[in-house]
Design an enzyme around this catalytic site. Structure first.
Site: not given
Length: 622
Positions: A27, A2, A495, A108-109, A502, A73, A617, A499, A518
């Protein structure tokens, strides 16, 4: 996540508010809105992009000299216009549902006790038009208002539990704006000659409008009016100007130009040679002073530590996992890596002699900041951050810092910030190794030479893009993928999987290759591509055995191999050869093809690469 923009001026500030939102689009958000004082309260809101909001504002000719704007968001309530900010108070009264009240607010929050407050306010006759926790704050301030909006906000904050950055104005007090922060960032922008003032969650929102910035501390409140402002701290005592100085901040002056690239993510992948070069600029030798803070010498801290605790989230967590291998093998220092959001909620054994290292692109990641403060509360006062934003809360709250210089990263999926973090963490490793007598002059020069060569080595890896595009055509047809790595390259496999999921929305997992038998081997079929990171290191032969296990079950391998690994393409085995073996710095090179694979797979599937669904973001809420 946000974004907030607010302004008090003598001119129409709607264009400034909308432009500020456009600069905060990176963001991540799913709705946006703007509200202004027009003698009453007026607003425009949208669940589309800021460009649609701008068109709506132009069509309705919305204007005002005091206003607030927001990109949201979703946390509480679905992405919908009635849940979009700004929120107005409504009630009490018979026409409360249709008549805007006197308070407008963006937030925000997350307010943790919103359910209890909602019940109390409903009993007083307030009408709720959204499912958000934010609307509760607007009604609460309205219920406490008695002619002074600053006093009403101050009183309301005493009832809130959770995290917030808010900007508020009142219908009855034109050209006055109140801001407050606790757990979420907020800044004050001082306009030309002090005749207009701004609030924002990020200095970038005010780029081109003002470069005079005051950073609010945790718990601060600010009263913003024409030609003046004043601050109080968390104890509600006036803050002298010297304690919150005005700083000149050269923020990014507009949306980055894409140039020849299709998306910002692609551009940022190709900016990595420059980002690494800038991050390492000026590093002539390995000295503790590289990590000095504003009031603390790294040399003094490094002498007093016997272990490292790394706190981070997401991609930054994987850079920390990579650094653990370096720190223990090169510097010989015991290292723990913790997911920040988990660390603060478990019983841990604090070590006052541990160096707490936080890793964050934005420096405002809520979970990482909270984890840092938790570690400090346990008596671990030696703190260092590897961060991409020199003016962030994280840098201000840590003793020491290494500022990466990756530049602004607009794509939600981190790329160049990750490799810049790895570069900073490798320097930290060398500095600690040298201080502990584990780095000879010869080894220091060898490592520095390899680091200086990184930009050129990365350029050679980027030249592999056409081969990776061919791989992406296969991956675009899949719904699952498995990534394998061993040792230092296991975090790079993690990573790579992150990606892919995402931005392409393909389910992907990563495992240490030795763990195949395993459990994960049960998933391997011809419909489950297996990406393998295969550098020529001491674990190569073990990794080859794991690859044979995949082929024996009909799995199809996609291998990133160093030139001298003697792994050849064949039926069910697709090999891309890396330009050179890079020793301990190999993770910085091997991650780049994985970034490109995710990017081109997402392009082939037609997803929104730069703004993937449900993601943000800068994660400024827990």
């Amino acid at each position: 996540m946000c974004g907030i923009v607010g302004a008090v001026s003598t001119r129409n500030i709607v264009p400034i508010l909308v432009q500020g939102l456009q600069r905060l689009e990176y963001r991540g958000y799913d709705s946006c809105g703007v509200a202004v004082h027009t003698g009453g309260l007026q607003r425009a809101r949208s669940t589309s992009r800021v460009a649609e909001l701008a068109a709506q504002v132009a069509e309705t000719q919305l204007e005002g000299t005091t206003g607030i704007a927001h990109t949201r968001w979703a946390t509480h309530g679905a992405p919908a216009v009635h849940n979009a900010h700004p929120h107005f108070s409504h009630g009490p009264g018979a026409d409360a549902a249709t008549r805007p009240g006197r308070v407008a607010l963006v937030h925000n929050g997350i307010i943790e006790n919103h359910d209890e407050l909602r019940a109390t306010l409903k009993a007083k006759g307030y009408v709720f038009q959204s499912q958000t926790d934010t609307e509760v704050i607007a009604h609460l301030i309205d219920s406490l208002y008695d002619g002074d909006i600053f006093e009403a906000v101050q009183s309301a904050l005493g009832h809130l539990q959770g995290a917030y950055a808010i900007a508020v104005f009142c219908k009855d007090e034109p050209q006055r704006l109140i801001g407050a922060r606790a757990g979420s960032p907020l800044i004050l922008g001082v306009g030309k000659d002090g005749q207009e003032q701004f609030l924002a969650s990020d200095a970038m929102a005010l780029a081109g409008v003002t470069d005079q910035i005051v950073y609010l501390d945790e718990g601060d409140m600010v009263d913003v009016q024409l030609g003046k402002y004043w601050l109080v701290d968390k104890s509600r005592k006036a803050v002298p100007t010297a304690q919150r100085p005005v700083r000149t901040v050269q923020a990014h002056s507009g949306a980055a130009e894409l140039g020849p690239y299709r998306h910002y993510m692609q551009k940022e992948i190709f900016e990595q040679p420059r980002a690494i070069g800038d991050t390492l600029a000026g590093v002539e030798g390995i000295v503790p002073a590289l990590f000095d803070g504003s009031a603390c010498r790294a040399a003094d801290v490094f002498k007093d530590i016997d272990s490292v605790l790394i706190l981070a989230c997401g991609t930054s967590y994987y850079s920390g996992c990579t650094a653990k291998y370096w720190l223990e093998s090169i510097a010989g220092i015991p290292t723990q890596v913790e997911v920040a959001s988990e660390y603060r909620y478990r019983d841990s054994v604090p070590n006052p002699r541990s160096l707490v290292v936080t890793i964050t692109q934005s420096g405002e990641t809520a979970d990482t900041l909270a984890a840092l403060r938790h570690a400090q509360s346990l008596g671990m006062t030696h703190t260092l951050t590897v961060c991409n934003v020199a003016t962030s809360a994280m840098v201000r709250e840590c003793e020491l810092a290494y500022i990466t210089r990756a530049g602004i990263e607009i794509g939600v999926a981190s790329t160049k910030a990750f490799t810049a973090q790895l570069a900073g963490l490798f320097l930290l490793t060398l500095a600690l190794a040298k201080g502990r007598g584990r780095l000879t002059a010869e080894a220091e020069e060898k490592h520095l030479k390899a680091m200086r060569h990184l930009p050129s080595a990365l350029q050679a890896v980027l030249a592999l893009e056409p081969q990776i595009i061919a791989w992406s055509e296969d991956f675009a047809k899949m719904e699952n993928a498995l990534f394998l790595g061993r040792g230092l390259h296991y975090p790079i496999a993690l990573e790579g999987a992150l990606k892919l999921k995402e931005i392409s929305y393909i389910h992907a997992e990563a495992y240490p290759a030795g763990e195949l038998k395993h459990g994960p081997l049960a998933l391997v079929t011809s419909a489950m591509p297996v990406v393998t990171v295969a550098p020529n290191d001491t674990l190569l032969e073990k990794l080859k055995s794991n690859m044979h296990e995949v082929r024996a079950r009909g799995g199809v391998l996609y291998v990133l191999a160093d030139a001298d690994t003697r792994i050849e393409s064949g039926e069910g085995v697709n090999v891309i050869r890396m330009p050179e073996h890079y020793g301990p710095l190999s993770p910085l090179l091997h991650v780049v093809p994985l970034q490109l694979l995710a990017y081109h797979t997402a392009c082939a599937r037609g997803t929104d690469v730069d703004k993937p669904r449900n993601l943000a973001k800068s994660v400024t809420v827990e």
